[in-house]
Design an enzyme around this catalytic site. Structure first.
Site, mmCIF file in Angstrom:
data_model
loop_
_atom_site.group_PDB
_atom_site.id
_atom_site.type_symbol
_atom_site.label_atom_id
_atom_site.label_comp_id
_atom_site.label_asym_id
_atom_site.label_seq_id
_atom_site.Cartn_x
_atom_site.Cartn_y
_atom_site.Cartn_z
ATOM 1 N N GLU A 403 39.323 10.414 -27.858
ATOM 2 C CA GLU A 403 39.682 10.661 -26.459
ATOM 3 C C GLU A 403 38.450 10.525 -25.589
ATOM 4 O OE1 GLU A 403 40.132 13.175 -22.769
ATOM 5 O OE2 GLU A 403 38.635 13.262 -24.354
ATOM 6 N N HIS A 532 30.124 18.736 -22.665
ATOM 7 C CA HIS A 532 29.628 17.521 -23.311
ATOM 8 C C HIS A 532 28.159 17.599 -23.746
ATOM 9 C CE1 HIS A 532 33.019 14.625 -21.786
ATOM 10 N NE2 HIS A 532 33.494 15.669 -22.426
HETATM 11 ZN ZN ZN Z 1 38.309 16.681 -23.958
#
Ligand code: ZN
Length: 713
Positions: A403, A532
């Site tokens: 993803e 992230h």
């Molecule tokens: Zn995600």
């Protein structure tokens, strides 16, 4: 473990680490779409008993034990783990591989030079803080941008704020050209791929995107490990794929990258419209600061000022940057996990629940809080199966891969099963399942009341229901921002709740925007500054997001109830009246914008009339859904077809993959939804003839859908 976390554990332990399922005081006694709600409400209660906070915490710890970027062997291990959990619950389970084009960083080097030619920075500096148990793992991937090309460029630097269209316009207004320059822009406000796209369109030769402490660092609160915000060395990895063109493998638009796909079927990299042309890389503010500090040129507008301790200038130069990026592009194998429970009455009618499993690094919040929630939802459904329950519709749980690179696992699977998905009645997404205690959801309007109803059945760890807490959070937020934001029109609120429309940035995109499967997304938000980075790990999660995992349990309950309720509904609980009200409001807003843009010749009347017809037919269908009777099979087909009617075969101008006439990711916003995108983007482009054509496409779609709904037997 810190003293603070210990205290929370002790406190929670003395009460109960779990939220009892019966603490919902005002559970509804009827559900839209059910002939007889009582057995369903009993089933719901049986389900709610099972998802377990402690188990969810263990699952999260297992899933996040190692970095597991898509395509890695650690990623495959998580696929095997999820598949095993699916099988244990009784799901027919397969690991489904795809072969997709992806890059990994071979060498990433950013060097900056001052006016005198002396080196002032060389990065990226490894991510590191005073105390974190995970940060030294050798498998942590160097910060990079997925789908950046390789590059070796040296140029003067220009600062472009958030890299939005208005930011580039501001630079142009001040006669600062980015042509031949390297742009430095900060994260936030739009999708990073849009920043790269605009830099490319404006002639830049490269772009650096950094995390400013104003946006998710010390300006917002204490930084990790003292607090939840981004530390100086923390970097936001991410994809810059132009997924507003199309998501998924950039070389297979509209068809699946199966493992046996003939090589000749793929687009070449240079012909793929979703691949960026200029090199791009992320930086921490520790590494970006020397570059920004050395910038000359005019002072930036005050709104461009971030939280670093000097005045931001726009450039160009005198600082120059050397970007040296070597990317390793290859076809790599990724693994979706698909678990199925066949429906008894409507086996061809699918309810799909999905969450991605791959992470940039450890991914405790993004995405494995969602995975742990999904596994506990599956655990609960497994218990129902063991007591003999079977869904009326086929229920599918999916654990998507890649993803992060560009919605790849979900897109390839959706493309492969496009024909069957024409009959799918819902897609329920969870990505960032838990980053804190604030529940939120976005959805296609027809499913907004459904989500709100589900949250009235689920207890909140704070007492009352998830719905009660959600409403309270929204009222407090609204009170705070009162001055700046217009109120949501009352007609579009659902029992007082405002829900956003679906933009892009997660796996619902192929379902709703390509195939017209009604979709929802849920999350639970909080102060989350480590997105992230290597610090989105189990240590951070248990300190700042959900120390006792009761929000994982909550999300498992909401997600599972979405699935079983939709799978068993006698009539599909879609609210097309609310959908119609939403489209009417979009049309009024677009018409105002057209007037302001001096495009007065556009005739909105036929589209408005069609939207009204759609709304009125939706209101009549809603009456039937409240008291299901007659030929349910035929009525269900009508209800489902009404969403499919909103697709246009040709798709959006220059973006044929996006077929939905009401929702698409914006070409210049990325994450945020653009509503009635054909019309709005033509107005933004000041193209009245295209806007007129797109109004016609929209009018036809609304009339089709209204006619379908009017045929409800
Ligand atoms: Zn995600």
């Amino acid at each position: 473990m810190s003293i603070r976390v210990m205290a929370l554990f002790l406190l929670a332990g003395s009460m109960s680490a779990q939220t009892p399922p019966s603490s919902a005081p005002s559970a509804p006694t009827r559900i839209l779409g059910f002939r007889n709600a009582a057995p369903q409400l009993k089933l719901d209660q049986d389900f709610l008993q099972v998802p377990d906070a402690v188990l969810a915490g263990q699952e999260l710890k297992t899933l996040t034990a190692a970095p597991h970027v898509a395509g890695s062997k650690e990623d495959y291990a998580t696929a095997v783990y999820v598949a095993e959990k699916f099988r244990q619950a009784g799901l027919q389970t397969k690991i489904v591989p795809y072969r997709v084009l992806m890059n990994l960083p071979k060498k990433i080097q950013v060097s900056a030079y001052g006016a005198d030619g002396k080196k002032i920075m060389s990065g990226p500096t490894p991510e590191h803080v005073s105390d974190d148990p995970y940060q030294d793992d050798k498998r942590i991937v160097t910060p990079f941008h997925a789908y950046s090309p390789s590059g070796d460029v040296t140029a003067e630097v220009v600062y472009a704020n958030y890299g939005r269209p208005q930011d580039f316009a501001q630079l142009a207004a001040q006669h600062i050209s980015v042509r031949g320059k390297i742009v430095i822009a900060r994260y936030g406000k739009n999708f990073r791929g849009v920043k790269a796209y605009l830099a490319q369109q404006n002639g830049a030769v490269g772009i650096i995107i950094y995390s400013d402490p104003a946006d998710d660092g010390y300006f917002r609160g204490d930084k990790y490990p003292e607090g939840p915000y981004r530390p100086a060395s923390g970097v936001q990895r991410g994809s810059i794929l132009y997924l507003f063109k199309f998501p998924g493998d950039p070389t297979t638009p509209g068809f699946a990258s199966t493992t046996n796909l003939a090589a000749g079927k793929r687009l070449s990299q240079k012909d793929s419209p979703s691949l960026p042309a200029i090199p791009s890389t992320p930086l921490s503010y520790q590494d970006a600061a020397p570059i920004l500090k050395a910038l000359g040129g005019p002072e930036s507008p005050r709104k461009w000022q971030g939280a670093l301790p000097f005045t931001y200038h726009m450039g160009p130069g005198p600082v120059t940057v050397h970007l040296l990026l070597k990317q390793d592009y290859a076809l790599r194998t990724i693994w979706d996990v698909i678990g199925k429970i066949p429906g008894t009455k409507y086996p061809d009618s699918w309810v799909v629940v999905g969450n991605h499993r791959d992470a940039w690094v450890f991914g405790a919040v993004d995405p494995n809080s969602g995975t742990a929630s999904m596994l506990e939802a599956v655990h609960g459904i497994g218990a129902l199966l063991k007591q003999g329950w079977k869904p009326q519709r086929t229920l599918i749980f999916s654990s998507w891969d890649a993803e992060e690179e560009g919605l790849i696992g979900s897109t390839e699977w959706a493309e492969q099963h496009a024909a069957q998905l024409e009959k799918a009645v819902a897609y329920f997404n969870i990505d960032v399942g838990v980053a804190g205690p604030k529940f939120d959801s976005s959805a296609v309007p027809s499913l907004k009341p459904f989500v709100v109803d589900i949250t009235k059945l689920v207890p909140s760890p704070m007492g009352g229901t998830v719905y009660d807490k959600w409403l309270r959070d929204q009222q407090q937020a609204a009170a705070k921002r009162h001055a700046q934001h217009p109120e949501t029109p009352a007609a579009l609120l659902v029992d007082g709740i405002h829900m956003d429309d679906l933009g892009s940035g997660s796996d619902y995109t192929p379902f709703i925007q390509h195939l017209g499967v009604p979709s929802t997304d849920i999350g639970s938000n909080g102060a989350y500054g480590v997105y992230h980075s290597a610090f989105d790990n189990y240590a951070w999660f248990t300190k700042f997001a959900d120390p006792t995992f009761v929000y994982l349990q909550q999300q498992a309950r909401v997600l599972g109830l979405e699935g079983i309720t939709m799978a068993d509904a006698d009539l599909l609980p879609y609210d097309y009246a609310l959908y119609g009200d939403a489209v009417v409001s979009y049309l009024h807003a677009a018409s105002d914008k057209a007037l302001a843009a001096k495009m007065p010749g556009l005739d909105f009347a036929p589209a408005l009339a069609a939207a009204q017809r759609f709304r009125d037919a939706g209101a009549r269908a809603l009456l039937a859904e409240k008291n299901p009777a007659g030929d349910l099979r035929q009525q269900n087909e009508v209800l489902r077809r009404a969403e499919e009617d909103l697709l246009s075969n040709t798709g959006l101008p220059d973006r044929p993959w996006f077929k939905h006439t009401i929702y698409a990711p914006g070409e210049y916003t990325g994450y945020a939804a653009v509503v009635i995108p054909g019309v709005n983007e033509a107005i933004d482009a000041k193209d009245p003839s295209l806007a007129a054509k797109q109004l016609l496409v929209l009018t036809k779609a609304l009339n089709r859908s209204a006619a379908t709904l009017s045929g409800m037997p």
